[in-house]
Design an enzyme around this catalytic site. Structure first.
Site, PDB file in Angstrom:
ATOM      1  N   LEU A   1     -11.489   8.316  -2.554  1.00  9.01           N
ATOM      2  CA  LEU A   1     -12.136   7.982  -3.827  1.00  9.01           C
ATOM      3  C   LEU A   1     -13.476   7.291  -3.598  1.00  9.01           C
ATOM      4  O   LEU A   1     -14.481   7.619  -4.258  1.00  9.01           O
ATOM      5  CB  LEU A   1     -11.210   7.064  -4.654  1.00  9.01           C
ATOM      6  CG  LEU A   1     -11.792   6.570  -5.973  1.00  9.01           C
ATOM      7  CD1 LEU A   1     -12.120   7.743  -6.900  1.00  9.01           C
ATOM      8  CD2 LEU A   1     -10.823   5.617  -6.667  1.00  9.01           C
TER       9      LEU A   1
ATOM     10  N   LYS B   1       1.293  -2.634  -4.464  1.00  6.92           N
ATOM     11  CA  LYS B   1       0.261  -2.377  -5.475  1.00  6.92           C
ATOM     12  C   LYS B   1       0.555  -3.160  -6.761  1.00  6.92           C
ATOM     13  O   LYS B   1      -0.370  -3.644  -7.415  1.00  6.92           O
ATOM     14  CB  LYS B   1       0.148  -0.873  -5.764  1.00  6.92           C
ATOM     15  CG  LYS B   1      -0.349  -0.027  -4.582  1.00  6.92           C
ATOM     16  CD  LYS B   1      -1.782  -0.310  -4.162  1.00  6.92           C
ATOM     17  CE  LYS B   1      -2.804   0.199  -5.132  1.00  6.92           C
ATOM     18  NZ  LYS B   1      -4.196  -0.010  -4.622  1.00  6.92           N
TER      19      LYS B   1
ATOM     20  N   GLY C   1     -13.400   5.989   1.842  1.00  7.10           N
ATOM     21  CA  GLY C   1     -12.128   6.656   1.573  1.00  7.10           C
ATOM     22  C   GLY C   1     -12.271   7.875   0.665  1.00  7.10           C
ATOM     23  O   GLY C   1     -13.384   8.277   0.310  1.00  7.10           O
TER      24      GLY C   1
ATOM     25  N   ASP D   1     -14.252  -7.530   6.066  1.00  4.65           N
ATOM     26  CA  ASP D   1     -12.793  -7.390   5.956  1.00  4.65           C
ATOM     27  C   ASP D   1     -12.362  -8.176   4.722  1.00  4.65           C
ATOM     28  O   ASP D   1     -12.483  -9.402   4.695  1.00  4.65           O
ATOM     29  CB  ASP D   1     -12.136  -7.949   7.228  1.00  4.65           C
ATOM     30  CG  ASP D   1     -10.623  -7.728   7.232  1.00  4.65           C
ATOM     31  OD1 ASP D   1     -10.034  -7.596   6.141  1.00  4.65           O
ATOM     32  OD2 ASP D   1     -10.045  -7.698   8.334  1.00  4.65           O
ATOM     33  N   ILE D   2     -11.876  -7.454   3.702  1.00  7.95           N
ATOM     34  CA  ILE D   2     -11.587  -8.129   2.425  1.00  7.95           C
ATOM     35  C   ILE D   2     -10.378  -9.067   2.509  1.00  7.95           C
ATOM     36  O   ILE D   2     -10.112  -9.805   1.567  1.00  7.95           O
ATOM     37  CB  ILE D   2     -11.414  -7.119   1.263  1.00  7.95           C
ATOM     38  CG1 ILE D   2     -10.301  -6.110   1.563  1.00  7.95           C
ATOM     39  CG2 ILE D   2     -12.740  -6.414   0.977  1.00  7.95           C
ATOM     40  CD1 ILE D   2      -9.953  -5.208   0.368  1.00  7.95           C
TER      41      ILE D   2
ATOM     42  N   ALA E   1      -7.767  -0.073   0.212  1.00  3.15           N
ATOM     43  CA  ALA E   1      -6.325  -0.294   0.073  1.00  3.15           C
ATOM     44  C   ALA E   1      -5.594   0.155   1.330  1.00  3.15           C
ATOM     45  O   ALA E   1      -6.128   0.898   2.149  1.00  3.15           O
ATOM     46  CB  ALA E   1      -5.782   0.501  -1.120  1.00  3.15           C
ATOM     47  N   TRP E   2      -4.350  -0.307   1.438  1.00  2.00           N
ATOM     48  CA  TRP E   2      -3.385   0.287   2.374  1.00  2.00           C
ATOM     49  C   TRP E   2      -2.792   1.472   1.623  1.00  2.00           C
ATOM     50  O   TRP E   2      -2.162   1.280   0.574  1.00  2.00           O
ATOM     51  CB  TRP E   2      -2.292  -0.733   2.723  1.00  2.00           C
ATOM     52  CG  TRP E   2      -1.196  -0.147   3.565  1.00  2.00           C
ATOM     53  CD1 TRP E   2      -0.237   0.742   3.156  1.00  2.00           C
ATOM     54  CD2 TRP E   2      -0.938  -0.380   4.955  1.00  2.00           C
ATOM     55  NE1 TRP E   2       0.594   1.080   4.207  1.00  2.00           N
ATOM     56  CE2 TRP E   2       0.193   0.402   5.315  1.00  2.00           C
ATOM     57  CE3 TRP E   2      -1.551  -1.173   5.921  1.00  2.00           C
ATOM     58  CZ2 TRP E   2       0.725   0.391   6.606  1.00  2.00           C
ATOM     59  CZ3 TRP E   2      -1.004  -1.170   7.209  1.00  2.00           C
ATOM     60  CH2 TRP E   2       0.107  -0.392   7.546  1.00  2.00           C
ATOM     61  N   THR E   3      -2.987   2.706   2.103  1.00  2.00           N
ATOM     62  CA  THR E   3      -2.535   3.874   1.348  1.00  2.00           C
ATOM     63  C   THR E   3      -1.456   4.694   2.070  1.00  2.00           C
ATOM     64  O   THR E   3      -1.086   5.766   1.604  1.00  2.00           O
ATOM     65  CB  THR E   3      -3.735   4.800   1.017  1.00  2.00           C
ATOM     66  OG1 THR E   3      -4.396   5.130   2.232  1.00  2.00           O
ATOM     67  CG2 THR E   3      -4.708   4.131   0.072  1.00  2.00           C
TER      68      THR E   3
ATOM     69  N   TYR F   1       5.123   0.495  -0.827  1.00  2.00           N
ATOM     70  CA  TYR F   1       3.704   0.693  -1.178  1.00  2.00           C
ATOM     71  C   TYR F   1       3.525   0.346  -2.660  1.00  2.00           C
ATOM     72  O   TYR F   1       2.631  -0.418  -3.031  1.00  2.00           O
ATOM     73  CB  TYR F   1       3.300   2.146  -0.893  1.00  2.00           C
ATOM     74  CG  TYR F   1       2.020   2.587  -1.565  1.00  2.00           C
ATOM     75  CD1 TYR F   1       0.779   2.159  -1.104  1.00  2.00           C
ATOM     76  CD2 TYR F   1       2.052   3.445  -2.672  1.00  2.00           C
ATOM     77  CE1 TYR F   1      -0.400   2.560  -1.731  1.00  2.00           C
ATOM     78  CE2 TYR F   1       0.878   3.862  -3.298  1.00  2.00           C
ATOM     79  CZ  TYR F   1      -0.334   3.411  -2.824  1.00  2.00           C
ATOM     80  OH  TYR F   1      -1.491   3.814  -3.446  1.00  2.00           O
TER      81      TYR F   1
HETATM   82  N1  LIG Z   1      -4.574   8.709  -2.175  1.00  2.00           N
HETATM   83  C1  LIG Z   1      -3.829   8.848  -3.266  1.00  2.00           C
HETATM   84  O1  LIG Z   1      -3.183   9.900  -3.491  1.00  2.00           O
HETATM   85  C2  LIG Z   1      -3.766   7.752  -4.290  1.00  2.00           C
HETATM   86  C3  LIG Z   1      -2.949   7.912  -5.415  1.00  2.00           C
HETATM   87  C4  LIG Z   1      -2.906   6.892  -6.372  1.00  2.00           C
HETATM   88  C5  LIG Z   1      -3.661   5.742  -6.200  1.00  2.00           C
HETATM   89  N2  LIG Z   1      -4.433   5.576  -5.079  1.00  2.00           N
HETATM   90  C6  LIG Z   1      -5.211   4.360  -4.947  1.00  2.00           C
HETATM   91  O2  LIG Z   1      -6.577   4.744  -4.983  1.00  2.00           O
HETATM   92  C7  LIG Z   1      -7.353   3.863  -4.196  1.00  2.00           C
HETATM   93  C8  LIG Z   1      -8.209   4.650  -3.222  1.00  2.00           C
HETATM   94  O3  LIG Z   1      -7.336   5.344  -2.344  1.00  2.00           O
HETATM   95  P1  LIG Z   1      -7.892   6.357  -1.237  1.00  2.00           P
HETATM   96  O4  LIG Z   1      -6.785   7.313  -0.967  1.00  2.00           O
HETATM   97  O5  LIG Z   1      -9.241   6.824  -1.632  1.00  2.00           O
HETATM   98  O6  LIG Z   1      -8.016   5.364   0.015  1.00  2.00           O
HETATM   99  P2  LIG Z   1      -8.282   5.765   1.549  1.00  2.00           P
HETATM  100  O7  LIG Z   1      -8.920   7.104   1.628  1.00  2.00           O
HETATM  101  O8  LIG Z   1      -7.023   5.517   2.317  1.00  2.00           O
HETATM  102  O9  LIG Z   1      -9.382   4.679   1.981  1.00  2.00           O
HETATM  103  C9  LIG Z   1      -9.022   3.360   2.167  1.00  2.00           C
HETATM  104  C10 LIG Z   1     -10.270   2.531   2.249  1.00  2.00           C
HETATM  105  O10 LIG Z   1      -9.877   1.156   2.454  1.00  2.00           O
HETATM  106  C11 LIG Z   1     -10.814   0.575   3.330  1.00  2.00           C
HETATM  107  N3  LIG Z   1     -10.201  -0.569   4.022  1.00  2.00           N
HETATM  108  C12 LIG Z   1      -9.071  -0.559   4.776  1.00  2.00           C
HETATM  109  N4  LIG Z   1      -8.832  -1.802   5.270  1.00  2.00           N
HETATM  110  C13 LIG Z   1      -9.839  -2.610   4.819  1.00  2.00           C
HETATM  111  C14 LIG Z   1     -10.161  -3.979   5.000  1.00  2.00           C
HETATM  112  N5  LIG Z   1      -9.371  -4.781   5.717  1.00  2.00           N
HETATM  113  N6  LIG Z   1     -11.281  -4.459   4.422  1.00  2.00           N
HETATM  114  C15 LIG Z   1     -12.092  -3.641   3.687  1.00  2.00           C
HETATM  115  N7  LIG Z   1     -11.834  -2.333   3.464  1.00  2.00           N
HETATM  116  C16 LIG Z   1     -10.720  -1.821   4.033  1.00  2.00           C
HETATM  117  C17 LIG Z   1     -11.181   1.682   4.318  1.00  2.00           C
HETATM  118  O11 LIG Z   1     -12.444   1.362   4.860  1.00  2.00           O
HETATM  119  P3  LIG Z   1     -12.861   1.642   6.409  1.00  2.00           P
HETATM  120  O12 LIG Z   1     -12.809   3.139   6.580  1.00  2.00           O
HETATM  121  O13 LIG Z   1     -14.226   1.077   6.517  1.00  2.00           O
HETATM  122  O14 LIG Z   1     -11.823   0.956   7.258  1.00  2.00           O
HETATM  123  C18 LIG Z   1     -11.215   2.901   3.395  1.00  2.00           C
HETATM  124  O15 LIG Z   1     -12.519   3.080   2.860  1.00  2.00           O
HETATM  125  C19 LIG Z   1      -6.359   2.895  -3.536  1.00  2.00           C
HETATM  126  O16 LIG Z   1      -6.278   1.719  -4.300  1.00  2.00           O
HETATM  127  C20 LIG Z   1      -5.036   3.626  -3.624  1.00  2.00           C
HETATM  128  O17 LIG Z   1      -3.941   2.737  -3.640  1.00  2.00           O
HETATM  129  C21 LIG Z   1      -4.502   6.568  -4.125  1.00  2.00           C
END
Ligand SMILES: NC(=O)c1ccc[n+]([C@@H]2O[C@H](COP(=O)([O-])OP(=O)(O)OC[C@H]3O[C@@H](n4cnc5c(N)ncnc54)[C@H](OP(=O)(O)O)[C@@H]3O)[C@@H](O)[C@H]2O)c1
Length: 293
Positions: free
Chosen positions: A13, A130, A11, A37-38, A61-63, A126
């Protein structure tokens, strides 16, 4: 010697966290969701029993913020049930967990930066999912839990606001961007560096806030992206959140106080403008390459 299980390493991060682990020569494994799959506690237990990590970093996460409004059960499964799984298995193996949460746990009605102790009150599903994840982790394994709440994450990987605006800037397109939500952009690289430094410093477990220093509206962020990309920032037009009519409501104000992080001496937090200047050229290069611009 650290041995790390990185979840969500593909993802926004997670991919920066993975780079940091590689650069620092840290022993890690980062399975894709197709391999682990977590949501499946049995697989998670087997994986952790085999690899024997001494830290787990959960960036999975589900984002999809708007998608969570219609698919709340799926969001809960990943953002809460799976986090409970991680917490219970981590406790069994006495392995501390760094879990990422969000500014969207707050309602945005404040006019001062939110501290870690401020009451949560999410305005969308969402955010609710969280909050449930934070509770699940703290209920099961408070003594080994580090929750890092962050905001407005961007990086070269995955779909994010900075990338979307950078693409528009490169194509000299107009952009209509909301000017009534204030927050702090966060470079995924800065936070990933902070995560590795948290592992080194090992502060007291608990909730910590991390976003880049300073604040802006999405409109101001878009203008800065256009300017840095060499495009005319007048192409960006300010609009109200109401005019977008999105499924999920967003907090109007989501600044996070970083006092706790700073006083624990974990890492320096750069300001958002200088971090954008550092990461944007890589994002622009990535877009040029993938779009053959
Ligand atoms: N994006 C934002 O602006 C933002 C803001 C605040 C906080 N956050 C938090 O920061 C964290 C990282 O966010 P991000 O935006 O980097 O996430 P992201 O790009 O949407 O990536 C989500 C990740 O979750 C994995 N994933 C999905 N379903 C899964 C499952 N069933 N088992 C294992 N892995 C699974 C995906 O892996 P695969 O590709 O292998 O499926 C992917 O690596 C999250 O906790 C999010 O809530 C994000």
């Amino acid at each position: 010697m650290s041995r790390i299980l990185l979840l969500g390493g593909s993802g926004i991060l997670g991919s920066e966290a993975l780079n940091q682990l590689q650069v620092r020569n840290i022993d890690y494994v980062s399975p894709r969701s197709s391999d682990l799959d977590i949501r499946d506690k049995g697989s998670l237990t087997t994986f952790i029993a085999d690899f024997k990590p001494n830290w787990i970093i959960n960036c999975a996460a589900w984002t999809n913020v708007d998608g969570a409004e219609d698919s709340f059960d799926s969001a809960l499964e990943l953002n809460s049930v799976a986090v409970k799984n991680i917490a219970e298995v981590a406790k069994k193996f006495e392995c501390p967990v760094i879990h990422i949460s969000t500014d969207y746990v707050f309602d945005g009605d404040s006019s001062n930066p939110y501290s870690e102790a401020a009451p949560v009150n999410p305005v969308n599903r969402y955010g609710q999912s969280k909050v449930q994840g934070e509770i699940a982790l703290l209920d099961a394994f408070a003594e080994g839990a580090y929750i890092i709440r962050t905001s407005w994450l961007y990086g070269a990987t995955g779909k994010n606001f900075v990338k979307t605006m950078a693409k528009k800037a490169l194509n000299t397109e107009n952009a209509r961007v909301v000017d009534d939500q204030k927050g702090s952009p966060t470079s995924a690289r800065d936070l990933a560096t902070g995560i590795t430094q948290l592992i080194e410093t090992q502060p007291k477990p608990g909730i910590y806030h991390y976003s880049n220093a300073g604040s802006c509206s999405w409109f101001e962020l878009a203008q800065a992206i256009y300017k840095n990309a060499g495009a005319d920032s007048n192409l960006v037009e300010p609009i109200s959140s109401a005019s977008l009519d999105l499924k999920a409501k967003r907090p109007r104000y989501s600044l996070l106080s970083k006092e706790k992080w700073n006083s624990a001496g974990i890492s320096e937090i750069p300001d958002w403008e200088s971090s954008l200047e550092i990461l944007l050229p890589e994002i622009l290069a990535e877009i040029r390459e993938s779009e053959k611009l």
